[in-house]
Design a protein around this motif. Structure first.
Motif, PDB file in Angstrom:
ATOM      1  N   GLU A   1      37.737  10.054 -30.445  1.00  0.00           N
ATOM      2  CA  GLU A   1      37.861   9.993 -28.989  1.00  0.00           C
ATOM      3  C   GLU A   1      37.002   8.877 -28.398  1.00  0.00           C
ATOM      4  OE1 GLU A   1      40.068  11.471 -27.167  1.00  0.00           O
ATOM      5  OE2 GLU A   1      40.865  12.579 -28.883  1.00  0.00           O
ATOM      6  N   GLN A   2      35.847   8.631 -28.999  1.00  0.00           N
ATOM      7  CA  GLN A   2      35.022   7.511 -28.535  1.00  0.00           C
ATOM      8  C   GLN A   2      35.751   6.188 -28.759  1.00  0.00           C
ATOM      9  OE1 GLN A   2      32.201   7.445 -26.856  1.00  0.00           O
ATOM     10  NE2 GLN A   2      32.060   5.206 -26.859  1.00  0.00           N
ATOM     11  N   GLU A   3      36.390   6.057 -29.905  1.00  0.00           N
ATOM     12  CA  GLU A   3      37.123   4.822 -30.201  1.00  0.00           C
ATOM     13  C   GLU A   3      38.288   4.636 -29.235  1.00  0.00           C
ATOM     14  OE1 GLU A   3      39.505   2.716 -33.945  1.00  0.00           O
ATOM     15  OE2 GLU A   3      38.159   4.416 -34.307  1.00  0.00           O
ATOM     16  N   ARG A   4      38.992   5.727 -28.938  1.00  0.00           N
ATOM     17  CA  ARG A   4      40.111   5.633 -27.991  1.00  0.00           C
ATOM     18  C   ARG A   4      39.620   5.221 -26.601  1.00  0.00           C
ATOM     19  NH1 ARG A   4      42.047  10.555 -30.663  1.00  0.00           N
ATOM     20  NH2 ARG A   4      43.889  10.044 -31.910  1.00  0.00           N
ATOM     21  N   LEU A   5      38.504   5.793 -26.184  1.00  0.00           N
ATOM     22  CA  LEU A   5      37.964   5.434 -24.876  1.00  0.00           C
ATOM     23  C   LEU A   5      37.554   3.968 -24.849  1.00  0.00           C
ATOM     24  CD1 LEU A   5      36.918   6.047 -22.042  1.00  0.00           C
ATOM     25  CD2 LEU A   5      34.788   6.868 -23.091  1.00  0.00           C
ATOM     26  N   ALA A   6      36.866   3.521 -25.885  1.00  0.00           N
ATOM     27  CA  ALA A   6      36.438   2.119 -25.937  1.00  0.00           C
ATOM     28  C   ALA A   6      37.640   1.183 -25.886  1.00  0.00           C
ATOM     29  CB  ALA A   6      35.616   1.875 -27.201  1.00  0.00           C
TER      30      ALA A   6
ATOM     31  N   ASN B   1      34.833  15.035 -23.448  1.00  0.00           N
ATOM     32  CA  ASN B   1      34.390  14.180 -22.349  1.00  0.00           C
ATOM     33  C   ASN B   1      34.934  12.765 -22.509  1.00  0.00           C
ATOM     34  OD1 ASN B   1      31.980  12.023 -21.687  1.00  0.00           O
ATOM     35  ND2 ASN B   1      32.287  13.490 -20.027  1.00  0.00           N
ATOM     36  N   ALA B   2      34.918  12.250 -23.737  1.00  0.00           N
ATOM     37  CA  ALA B   2      35.490  10.923 -23.976  1.00  0.00           C
ATOM     38  C   ALA B   2      36.976  10.919 -23.641  1.00  0.00           C
ATOM     39  CB  ALA B   2      35.271  10.503 -25.427  1.00  0.00           C
ATOM     40  N   ARG B   3      37.669  11.975 -24.034  1.00  0.00           N
ATOM     41  CA  ARG B   3      39.097  12.073 -23.730  1.00  0.00           C
ATOM     42  C   ARG B   3      39.323  12.122 -22.213  1.00  0.00           C
ATOM     43  NH1 ARG B   3      42.669  16.550 -26.805  1.00  0.00           N
ATOM     44  NH2 ARG B   3      42.295  15.058 -28.500  1.00  0.00           N
ATOM     45  N   ALA B   4      38.481  12.880 -21.517  1.00  0.00           N
ATOM     46  CA  ALA B   4      38.619  13.003 -20.066  1.00  0.00           C
ATOM     47  C   ALA B   4      38.352  11.672 -19.363  1.00  0.00           C
ATOM     48  CB  ALA B   4      37.671  14.077 -19.545  1.00  0.00           C
TER      49      ALA B   4
ATOM     50  N   VAL C   1      27.879   1.798 -25.960  1.00  0.00           N
ATOM     51  CA  VAL C   1      27.981   1.486 -27.387  1.00  0.00           C
ATOM     52  C   VAL C   1      26.729   1.946 -28.131  1.00  0.00           C
ATOM     53  CG1 VAL C   1      28.118  -0.388 -29.079  1.00  0.00           C
ATOM     54  CG2 VAL C   1      29.573  -0.433 -27.032  1.00  0.00           C
ATOM     55  N   SER C   2      25.562   1.585 -27.606  1.00  0.00           N
ATOM     56  CA  SER C   2      24.325   1.974 -28.282  1.00  0.00           C
ATOM     57  C   SER C   2      24.101   3.479 -28.193  1.00  0.00           C
ATOM     58  CB  SER C   2      23.128   1.215 -27.708  1.00  0.00           C
ATOM     59  OG  SER C   2      22.968   1.463 -26.326  1.00  0.00           O
ATOM     60  N   GLY C   3      24.564   4.092 -27.103  1.00  0.00           N
ATOM     61  CA  GLY C   3      24.448   5.540 -26.969  1.00  0.00           C
ATOM     62  C   GLY C   3      25.279   6.267 -28.007  1.00  0.00           C
ATOM     63  N   HIS C   4      26.480   5.753 -28.257  1.00  0.00           N
ATOM     64  CA  HIS C   4      27.304   6.375 -29.298  1.00  0.00           C
ATOM     65  C   HIS C   4      26.659   6.188 -30.666  1.00  0.00           C
ATOM     66  CE1 HIS C   4      30.703   7.954 -31.443  1.00  0.00           C
ATOM     67  NE2 HIS C   4      30.736   6.864 -32.178  1.00  0.00           N
ATOM     68  N   GLU C   5      26.110   5.019 -30.903  1.00  0.00           N
ATOM     69  CA  GLU C   5      25.436   4.785 -32.181  1.00  0.00           C
ATOM     70  C   GLU C   5      24.259   5.744 -32.358  1.00  0.00           C
ATOM     71  OE1 GLU C   5      24.438   0.680 -31.858  1.00  0.00           O
ATOM     72  OE2 GLU C   5      26.432  -0.029 -32.481  1.00  0.00           O
TER      73      GLU C   5
ATOM     74  N   TRP D   1      36.787  24.814 -33.937  1.00  0.00           N
ATOM     75  CA  TRP D   1      37.121  23.932 -35.055  1.00  0.00           C
ATOM     76  C   TRP D   1      35.963  23.857 -36.042  1.00  0.00           C
ATOM     77  CZ3 TRP D   1      38.867  19.277 -31.519  1.00  0.00           C
ATOM     78  CH2 TRP D   1      40.021  19.656 -30.817  1.00  0.00           C
ATOM     79  N   SER D   2      36.268  23.371 -37.223  1.00  0.00           N
ATOM     80  CA  SER D   2      35.217  23.180 -38.221  1.00  0.00           C
ATOM     81  C   SER D   2      34.296  22.042 -37.789  1.00  0.00           C
ATOM     82  CB  SER D   2      35.830  22.841 -39.578  1.00  0.00           C
ATOM     83  OG  SER D   2      36.401  21.535 -39.553  1.00  0.00           O
ATOM     84  N   VAL D   3      33.087  22.050 -38.311  1.00  0.00           N
ATOM     85  CA  VAL D   3      32.145  20.981 -37.983  1.00  0.00           C
ATOM     86  C   VAL D   3      32.688  19.634 -38.442  1.00  0.00           C
ATOM     87  CG1 VAL D   3      29.834  20.065 -38.418  1.00  0.00           C
ATOM     88  CG2 VAL D   3      30.145  22.512 -37.996  1.00  0.00           C
ATOM     89  N   GLN D   4      33.302  19.599 -39.606  1.00  0.00           N
ATOM     90  CA  GLN D   4      33.853  18.335 -40.099  1.00  0.00           C
ATOM     91  C   GLN D   4      34.929  17.799 -39.158  1.00  0.00           C
ATOM     92  OE1 GLN D   4      33.137  16.166 -42.690  1.00  0.00           O
ATOM     93  NE2 GLN D   4      31.249  17.380 -42.667  1.00  0.00           N
ATOM     94  N   ARG D   5      35.793  18.681 -38.681  1.00  0.00           N
ATOM     95  CA  ARG D   5      36.826  18.236 -37.739  1.00  0.00           C
ATOM     96  C   ARG D   5      36.193  17.722 -36.455  1.00  0.00           C
ATOM     97  NH1 ARG D   5      41.828  21.889 -35.171  1.00  0.00           N
ATOM     98  NH2 ARG D   5      42.650  20.227 -33.813  1.00  0.00           N
ATOM     99  N   LEU D   6      35.147  18.383 -35.995  1.00  0.00           N
ATOM    100  CA  LEU D   6      34.488  17.971 -34.758  1.00  0.00           C
ATOM    101  C   LEU D   6      33.769  16.634 -34.916  1.00  0.00           C
ATOM    102  CD1 LEU D   6      33.183  21.451 -33.644  1.00  0.00           C
ATOM    103  CD2 LEU D   6      34.672  19.976 -32.282  1.00  0.00           C
ATOM    104  N   ARG D   7      33.185  16.409 -36.074  1.00  0.00           N
ATOM    105  CA  ARG D   7      32.552  15.100 -36.314  1.00  0.00           C
ATOM    106  C   ARG D   7      33.593  13.986 -36.165  1.00  0.00           C
ATOM    107  NH1 ARG D   7      27.436  15.342 -39.041  1.00  0.00           N
ATOM    108  NH2 ARG D   7      26.940  17.402 -39.909  1.00  0.00           N
ATOM    109  N   GLY D   8      34.745  14.180 -36.781  1.00  0.00           N
ATOM    110  CA  GLY D   8      35.806  13.186 -36.681  1.00  0.00           C
ATOM    111  C   GLY D   8      36.357  13.068 -35.275  1.00  0.00           C
ATOM    112  N   PHE D   9      36.454  14.195 -34.592  1.00  0.00           N
ATOM    113  CA  PHE D   9      36.988  14.216 -33.227  1.00  0.00           C
ATOM    114  C   PHE D   9      36.136  13.366 -32.290  1.00  0.00           C
ATOM    115  CE2 PHE D   9      37.037  16.626 -29.075  1.00  0.00           C
ATOM    116  CZ  PHE D   9      38.305  16.233 -28.679  1.00  0.00           C
ATOM    117  N   VAL D  10      34.825  13.504 -32.382  1.00  0.00           N
ATOM    118  CA  VAL D  10      33.929  12.719 -31.527  1.00  0.00           C
ATOM    119  C   VAL D  10      34.129  11.225 -31.784  1.00  0.00           C
ATOM    120  CG1 VAL D  10      31.513  12.153 -31.060  1.00  0.00           C
ATOM    121  CG2 VAL D  10      32.216  14.546 -31.258  1.00  0.00           C
TER     122      VAL D  10
END
Length: 214
Positions: free
Chosen positions: A96-101, A48-51, A9-13, A84-93
């Motif tokens: 995927e982190q939320e899905r993993l959590a 990686n989060a998806r994996a 959690v803190s690492g993602h933050e 992908w665009s940077v904006q799409r990648l920001r959202g993607f990270v």
């Protein structure tokens, strides 16, 4: 003692805060990882989060779902996302982190003990998944262009990371007899920078050249 879930959690933050401080043009440029752009790095972190979510599914259902179908499949995922665009990648990270959590939150005590297999082929209990994600987030925050630094890592996480890296180096038949500040030692052991003058070998001899750690 801090748990691996807390470190995740803190690492993602920390990763998110480092990323938020970097504009899109800089992210689109080179990262601190040789040969990787910032977009490639974000694609990797998101995938990686998806994996790891696949491993959480394995632990929850007993259905073998490897992180990646193959080494090539992993590379193809990263390459596709890097376009992908940077904006799409920001959202993607973030997504995927939320899905993993969420997937990890759904594991019962029994499921946490179920065995899964990492991308390196190691059979481990599902309790290892948060550690694997923590490691990715904290280290890759430092790989972002104009990103973070190991000195910002929690001390207990640094100690765990050093232990993990030393164990990995032992499998490579590399004996590391080096002492110094934990941040410098962790940075060097994980291949993020040259041997710091703050680090010392027991004999005073130059340290061994280190191959990739993962």
């Amino acid at each position: 003692m801090t748990s691996a879930v807390d470190w995740m959690v803190s690492g993602h933050e920390y990763f998110a805060s480092c990323l938020a401080a970097i504009d899109d043009a800089t992210v689109a440029g080179p990262s601190r990882l040789p040969g990787w752009s910032g977009r490639t790095l974000l694609s990797h972190v998101g995938h990686n989060a998806r994996a790891l979510g696949r491993l959480a599914h394995w632990a929850a259902t007993g259905e073998p779902t490897p992180m990646y179908a193959s080494t090539q499949a992993r590379a193809d995922e990263i390459d596709a996302g890097a376009s992908w665009s940077v904006q799409r990648l920001r959202g993607f990270v973030e997504e995927e982190q939320e899905r993993l959590a969420d997937a990890l939150d759904g594991l019962t005590d029994t499921m946490w003990r179920n065995e899964v297999v990492t991308a390196q082929g190691r059979a481990v209990p599902a309790t290892t998944i948060p550690w694997l994600r923590s490691r990715e987030l904290w280290i890759h925050a430092c790989d972002l262009p104009a990103g973070g630094d190991f000195t910002a890592f929690p001390r207990d996480f640094l100690e765990a990371l050093i232990d993990d890296a030393l164990a990995r180096r032992a499998t490579q038949e590399i004996v590391v007899d080096v002492d110094g500040p934990p941040a410098d030692l962790a940075r060097w052991l994980t291949g993020r920078g040259d041997f710091s003058p703050q680090l010392r070998t027991a004999t005073g001899a130059p340290p061994p050249a280190l191959p990739a750690w993962l």
